[in-house]
Write an enzyme that holds these catalytic residues in place. Structure first.
Site, mmCIF file in Angstrom:
data_model
loop_
_atom_site.group_PDB
_atom_site.id
_atom_site.type_symbol
_atom_site.label_atom_id
_atom_site.label_comp_id
_atom_site.label_asym_id
_atom_site.label_seq_id
_atom_site.Cartn_x
_atom_site.Cartn_y
_atom_site.Cartn_z
ATOM 1 N N GLY A 154 67.511 -56.316 -71.666
ATOM 2 C CA GLY A 154 68.423 -56.585 -70.202
ATOM 3 C C GLY A 154 69.296 -56.333 -69.891
ATOM 4 N N THR A 234 75.052 -57.672 -82.319
ATOM 5 C CA THR A 234 75.915 -57.930 -82.110
ATOM 6 C C THR A 234 76.306 -58.890 -81.323
ATOM 7 O OG1 THR A 234 75.903 -56.313 -80.306
ATOM 8 C CG2 THR A 234 77.414 -56.477 -82.005
ATOM 9 N N ARG A 236 73.171 -62.837 -81.865
ATOM 10 C CA ARG A 236 73.888 -64.214 -82.218
ATOM 11 C C ARG A 236 73.487 -63.637 -84.207
ATOM 12 N NH1 ARG A 236 76.606 -64.495 -79.142
ATOM 13 N NH2 ARG A 236 77.505 -65.871 -78.159
ATOM 14 N N GLU A 265 81.150 -69.058 -88.527
ATOM 15 C CA GLU A 265 82.049 -68.782 -88.020
ATOM 16 C C GLU A 265 83.153 -69.328 -87.731
ATOM 17 O OE1 GLU A 265 81.388 -66.794 -84.257
ATOM 18 O OE2 GLU A 265 79.685 -64.770 -85.224
ATOM 19 N N HIS A 284 83.406 -61.519 -84.705
ATOM 20 C CA HIS A 284 83.354 -61.827 -83.157
ATOM 21 C C HIS A 284 83.329 -61.376 -82.141
ATOM 22 C CE1 HIS A 284 79.737 -65.074 -81.296
ATOM 23 N NE2 HIS A 284 80.226 -63.560 -80.380
#
Length: 318
Positions: A154, A234, A236, A265, A284
């Site tokens: 994408g 990077t 999920r 997290e 993250h």
């Protein structure tokens, strides 16, 4: 005065990165700098707040939390959507949910930062030099000439492909809907999922988490990777079979991984990833850039002001 909570401001910048004067006379702002330890803690801390602004998916707002916050009227997420907010439950309770804009593609830089650290060991050698250790112990692998396999092509995947080409990498891609014709149009090589995992030197994941993508990268996929290959995530964590990835890393079945996202997290202190020398970890950071923050927080102010005036903007509906 209406109470507003600004959540998860880990870097203590929320009040500096925006002009809050447009809402200062109407809203009493409380900033929370640390993550809540549990859902119960979230509920307890946010009693009495009519406005809550979250930072991406750091604090989740499922139905159970929303139902336990009777005073909540406006819930804001940074970005245009948030999979950890139950927007349907919010709508049922008359809670307005709003988003913000974003800037650029900061995740792209993190992808290549992880790749470079895994191969050229820049941060590792920097730490050694500052510790006064012997000169130069690593032999790096250049990205040029290596094959990058992109899972999900994408907007972000296409940006990563362009940067990879600038490094002189060969780029192949796979997604559930990608065709050879579309791949050619995007200027990348087409591969089946099996071919991509078996041939790529680096694999980077750029899928949004959904029921369709949860568990998309299976143990069999990881098992096809070369023992010299690296996995970069990077996106999920639940997109990848975490048990299979950990086992492959612990037993050196693959060369390593660069991980910016995790199932829990912040990552627990005792998590096995923290002990592996073939894993590079970042907390993250994908969306954490100064440019993004300087867009997020002013938009939060706009969201609050517009809601107070009865004309909410950037409303997210079920």
């Amino acid at each position: 005065m209406i109470k507003a909570a600004i959540l998860d401001d880990y870097q203590n910048v929320a009040l500096r990165y925006a002009d809050w004067s447009p809402v200062a006379k109407d809203v009493e702002i409380t900033v929370f700098n640390k993550p809540f330890a549990s859902q119960a803690d979230t509920i307890k801390a946010l009693q009495g707040f009519a406005i809550v602004a979250g930072m991406r998916e750091r604090t989740a707002f499922p139905r159970a939390v929303l139902e336990a916050l009777p005073d909540l009227k406006l819930l804001i997420t940074t970005g245009a959507k948030n999979n950890s907010f139950d927007v349907k439950a919010a709508a049922e309770r008359g809670i307005t949910v709003c988003g913000t804009g974003a800037v650029g593609n900061p995740t792209t830089g993190v992808v290549f930062g992880l790749m470079l650290e895994l191969t050229r060991r820049i941060g590792f050698e920097n730490a050694r030099m500052k510790a006064g250790e012997p000169w130069q112990v690593t032999i790096g692998k250049d990205l040029e000439g290596q094959t990058l396999g992109i899972v999900g092509i994408g907007k972000l995947g296409q940006r990563v492909a362009a940067v990879a080409k600038a490094f002189g990498m060969n780029v192949i891609a796979w997604s559930q809907n990608l065709t050879p014709e579309k791949a050619a149009e995007l200027g990348v090589g087409y591969a089946t999922k099996e071919e991509l995992f078996a041939t790529a030197d680096f694999i980077t994941i750029h899928y949004q988490l959904s029921e369709r993508s949860r568990g998309l990268i299976t143990a069999a996929d990881i098992g096809r990777m070369k023992n010299t290959a690296y996995l970069i995530n990077t996106a999920r964590a639940p997109i990848v079979d975490q048990a299979a990835l950990l086992e492959a890393l612990q037993n050196k079945k693959i060369a390593g991984a660069g991980l910016d996202v995790f199932e829990i997290e912040p990552l627990p202190i005792d998590h096995p990833y923290r002990k592996l020398d073939n894993v590079v970890l970042t907390p993250h950071l994908g969306y954490v850039s100064e440019q993004n923050y300087r867009k997020y927080y002013p938009d939060i102010v706009e969201d609050i002001r517009a809601w107070l005036d009865g004309k909410p903007v950037r409303v997210i509906t079920p």
